[in-house]
Design a protein around this motif. Structure first.
Motif, PDB file in Angstrom:
ATOM      1  N   GLY A 128     -12.932   9.993 -15.892  1.00 37.81           N
ATOM      2  CA  GLY A 128     -12.746   8.884 -14.974  1.00 37.81           C
ATOM      3  C   GLY A 128     -13.576   9.029 -13.715  1.00 37.81           C
ATOM      4  N   PRO A 129     -13.550   8.003 -12.840  1.00 37.67           N
ATOM      5  CA  PRO A 129     -14.405   7.992 -11.643  1.00 37.67           C
ATOM      6  C   PRO A 129     -14.117   9.125 -10.671  1.00 37.67           C
ATOM      7  CG  PRO A 129     -12.823   6.172 -11.614  1.00 37.67           C
ATOM      8  CD  PRO A 129     -12.801   6.752 -12.993  1.00 37.67           C
ATOM      9  N   ARG A 130     -12.842   9.535 -10.549  1.00 38.92           N
ATOM     10  CA  ARG A 130     -12.540  10.605  -9.602  1.00 38.92           C
ATOM     11  C   ARG A 130     -13.115  11.941 -10.062  1.00 38.92           C
ATOM     12  NH1 ARG A 130      -6.209   9.380  -8.589  1.00 38.92           N
ATOM     13  NH2 ARG A 130      -6.467   8.466 -10.657  1.00 38.92           N
ATOM     14  N   ARG A 131     -13.102  12.172 -11.355  1.00 38.88           N
ATOM     15  CA  ARG A 131     -13.713  13.403 -11.866  1.00 38.88           C
ATOM     16  C   ARG A 131     -15.233  13.357 -11.736  1.00 38.88           C
ATOM     17  NH1 ARG A 131     -11.228  14.415 -17.620  1.00 38.88           N
ATOM     18  NH2 ARG A 131     -10.477  12.285 -17.376  1.00 38.88           N
ATOM     19  N   LEU A 133     -16.787  11.916  -9.280  1.00 36.36           N
ATOM     20  CA  LEU A 133     -17.015  12.218  -7.870  1.00 36.36           C
ATOM     21  C   LEU A 133     -16.859  13.714  -7.600  1.00 36.36           C
ATOM     22  CD1 LEU A 133     -15.227   9.222  -6.085  1.00 36.36           C
ATOM     23  CD2 LEU A 133     -17.691   9.681  -6.180  1.00 36.36           C
ATOM     24  N   ALA A 134     -15.864  14.334  -8.248  1.00 35.14           N
ATOM     25  CA  ALA A 134     -15.679  15.773  -8.083  1.00 35.14           C
ATOM     26  C   ALA A 134     -16.860  16.545  -8.648  1.00 35.14           C
ATOM     27  CB  ALA A 134     -14.381  16.219  -8.758  1.00 35.14           C
ATOM     28  N   LEU A 135     -17.370  16.096  -9.804  1.00 34.46           N
ATOM     29  CA  LEU A 135     -18.564  16.734 -10.361  1.00 34.46           C
ATOM     30  C   LEU A 135     -19.741  16.635  -9.400  1.00 34.46           C
ATOM     31  CD1 LEU A 135     -18.478  15.573 -14.096  1.00 34.46           C
ATOM     32  CD2 LEU A 135     -18.337  17.916 -13.285  1.00 34.46           C
ATOM     33  N   LEU A 136     -19.926  15.447  -8.810  1.00 27.52           N
ATOM     34  CA  LEU A 136     -21.013  15.253  -7.849  1.00 27.52           C
ATOM     35  C   LEU A 136     -20.834  16.181  -6.654  1.00 27.52           C
ATOM     36  CD1 LEU A 136     -23.512  13.699  -6.899  1.00 27.52           C
ATOM     37  CD2 LEU A 136     -21.968  11.970  -5.929  1.00 27.52           C
ATOM     38  N   GLU A 307      -8.456  16.920 -15.797  1.00 26.57           N
ATOM     39  CA  GLU A 307      -8.511  16.956 -17.254  1.00 26.57           C
ATOM     40  C   GLU A 307      -7.124  17.194 -17.836  1.00 26.57           C
ATOM     41  OE1 GLU A 307     -11.359  19.917 -18.292  1.00 26.57           O
ATOM     42  OE2 GLU A 307     -13.074  18.618 -17.928  1.00 26.57           O
ATOM     43  N   GLN A 308      -6.309  17.998 -17.130  1.00 21.23           N
ATOM     44  CA  GLN A 308      -4.952  18.266 -17.622  1.00 21.23           C
ATOM     45  C   GLN A 308      -4.045  17.049 -17.485  1.00 21.23           C
ATOM     46  OE1 GLN A 308      -4.396  21.955 -15.193  1.00 21.23           O
ATOM     47  NE2 GLN A 308      -3.709  22.839 -17.113  1.00 21.23           N
ATOM     48  N   THR A 309      -4.281  16.237 -16.459  1.00 19.42           N
ATOM     49  CA  THR A 309      -3.396  15.086 -16.215  1.00 19.42           C
ATOM     50  C   THR A 309      -3.935  13.796 -16.819  1.00 19.42           C
ATOM     51  OG1 THR A 309      -4.479  14.643 -14.080  1.00 19.42           O
ATOM     52  CG2 THR A 309      -2.556  16.097 -14.070  1.00 19.42           C
ATOM     53  N   ALA A 310      -5.181  13.800 -17.288  1.00 18.49           N
ATOM     54  CA  ALA A 310      -5.808  12.563 -17.769  1.00 18.49           C
ATOM     55  C   ALA A 310      -5.106  11.994 -19.001  1.00 18.49           C
ATOM     56  CB  ALA A 310      -7.286  12.788 -18.080  1.00 18.49           C
ATOM     57  N   LYS A 311      -4.478  12.852 -19.814  1.00 18.80           N
ATOM     58  CA  LYS A 311      -3.822  12.351 -21.015  1.00 18.80           C
ATOM     59  C   LYS A 311      -2.683  11.389 -20.670  1.00 18.80           C
ATOM     60  CE  LYS A 311      -4.893  16.446 -23.800  1.00 18.80           C
ATOM     61  NZ  LYS A 311      -4.320  17.600 -24.540  1.00 18.80           N
ATOM     62  N   ALA A 312      -2.018  11.710 -19.557  1.00 22.28           N
ATOM     63  CA  ALA A 312      -0.897  10.856 -19.141  1.00 22.28           C
ATOM     64  C   ALA A 312      -1.337   9.722 -18.224  1.00 22.28           C
ATOM     65  CB  ALA A 312       0.166  11.701 -18.429  1.00 22.28           C
ATOM     66  N   GLN A 313      -2.383   9.986 -17.450  1.00 19.29           N
ATOM     67  CA  GLN A 313      -2.841   8.972 -16.488  1.00 19.29           C
ATOM     68  C   GLN A 313      -4.358   9.004 -16.432  1.00 19.29           C
ATOM     69  OE1 GLN A 313      -1.199   9.434 -12.622  1.00 19.29           O
ATOM     70  NE2 GLN A 313      -2.521   7.916 -11.674  1.00 19.29           N
ATOM     71  N   PRO A 314      -5.080   8.060 -17.019  1.00 19.65           N
ATOM     72  CA  PRO A 314      -6.534   8.081 -17.029  1.00 19.65           C
ATOM     73  C   PRO A 314      -7.085   8.240 -15.623  1.00 19.65           C
ATOM     74  CG  PRO A 314      -5.720   6.349 -18.472  1.00 19.65           C
ATOM     75  CD  PRO A 314      -4.521   6.880 -17.728  1.00 19.65           C
ATOM     76  N   GLY A 315      -8.225   9.099 -15.530  1.00 22.77           N
ATOM     77  CA  GLY A 315      -8.799   9.462 -14.235  1.00 22.77           C
ATOM     78  C   GLY A 315      -9.612   8.438 -13.596  1.00 22.77           C
TER      79      GLY A 315
END
Length: 315
Positions: A128-131, A133-136, A307-315
């Motif tokens: 998702g977009p927040r990940r 941004l974190a990668l950037l 990545e751990q929380t994305a299954k329940a709530q898309p990032g």
């Protein structure tokens, strides 16, 4: 072991324990190689290390899955993964003489960022977009550590980043191969590739014809063989035992647990690098380096948490 084997049982707690132990073991090898890098070539240390590791790895293979597990339909893929691991660790090792240990390890910790990026490109996972941004942000931290606008640009700072990328690629491969191949077999073929490549390098570079290099990284890579003292030879050979244990521990960690669970514990290596750097070379990261370290680690941990929380709530 074949593709018809029972599904691999996941165990997060054991995976974390394997990874922490593997990082601690490998940190000792980093220390040894940095201590030896001013007097011997990397390929000499790798030959002695890899030869020493063979009987230990064969014993591990026999114990875990039997020697027949070395020759499966996945053998070619394990050898190719060994080539990627060779690139990862060679780039990392030749950075050690030129950089403080903490800087080398911090830049190598771009690996979790690359793992996430490659999981999108190769495994087609959603990010998702927040990940993103974190990668950037994480790669901004890498740029801060590399300091490309400094008065004297140290090109060796790019080597741990290359190592992180290659390591990430090898661990993505381990996740696929781990379904049908044993951790010991993966480690054995990784060591076999190391030995073959080190022997080729020694045949070309061993005479020292290309060893007159001022830069410490190039000198460590291209220097000719030298007669080691008994103690130094034992140090090189001890790296074989360290490599056998470390490779198996790290590979096993990624086989039995989700990467998003165990990867944050890769950062325990930074603790060892700071301790060793201060104890042996009186090296301590400056404010800029600490800033880059904080950004890289913070971004990596956030990506892994998402990545751990994305299954329940898309990032």
């Amino acid at each position: 072991m074949t593709a018809l084997s029972p599904p691999l049982r996941r165990d997060s707690a054991k995976g974390v324990a394997f990874l922490v132990a593997g990082v601690a073991v490998f940190s000792v090898q980093d220390l040894i190689l940095k201590l030896l890098s001013g007097d011997y070539p990397l390929h000499q240390a790798m030959v002695l290390r890899s030869l020493t590791a063979i009987p230990f790895l064969l014993a591990l293979v026999h114990y875990e899955a039997g020697l027949k597990s070395l020759f499966t339909p996945g053998t070619g893929a394990m050898i190719r993964r060994g080539g990627i691991m060779f690139l990862a660790y060679t780039a990392y090792y030749i950075a050690l003489p030129a950089l403080p240990m903490a800087t080398t390890v911090a830049l190598y910790f771009s690996a979790p960022l690359f793992i996430t990026l490659l999981s999108v490109l190769i495994l087609k996972e959603h990010v998702g977009p927040r990940r993103w941004l974190a990668l950037l942000a994480g790669f901004v931290g890498v740029v801060i550590m590399v300091r490309p606008t400094g008065a004297v640009f140290e090109w060796a700072a790019l080597l741990p980043v290359l190592s992180g990328f290659a390591y990430a690629l090898s661990m993505i491969s381990a996740r696929r191969l781990g379904v049908t191949e044993s951790a010991a077999a993966l480690a054995f073929w990784g060591n076999a590739v190391f030995l073959a490549a080190a022997l080729v390098m020694s045949a070309i570079l061993g005479t020292g014809a290309y060893g007159d290099q001022a830069h410490p990284s190039l000198a460590f890579l291209l220097r000719g063989w030298a007669m080691p003292t008994a103690f130094d030879a034992l140090l090189m050979m001890s790296c074989g035992i360290i490599a056998a244990a470390g490779l198996t521990l790290l590979t096993q960690a990624y086989r039995i647990a989700e990467a998003s669970v165990v990867t944050p514990f890769e950062y325990t290596g930074l603790l060892w690098s700071v301790i060793y750097g201060w104890a042996f070379w009186q090296q301590w990261p400056d404010a800029t380096a600490w800033g880059g370290i904080a950004i890289i680690i913070g971004a990596g941990l956030y990506v892994l948490w998402r990545e751990q929380t994305a299954k329940a709530q898309p990032g």
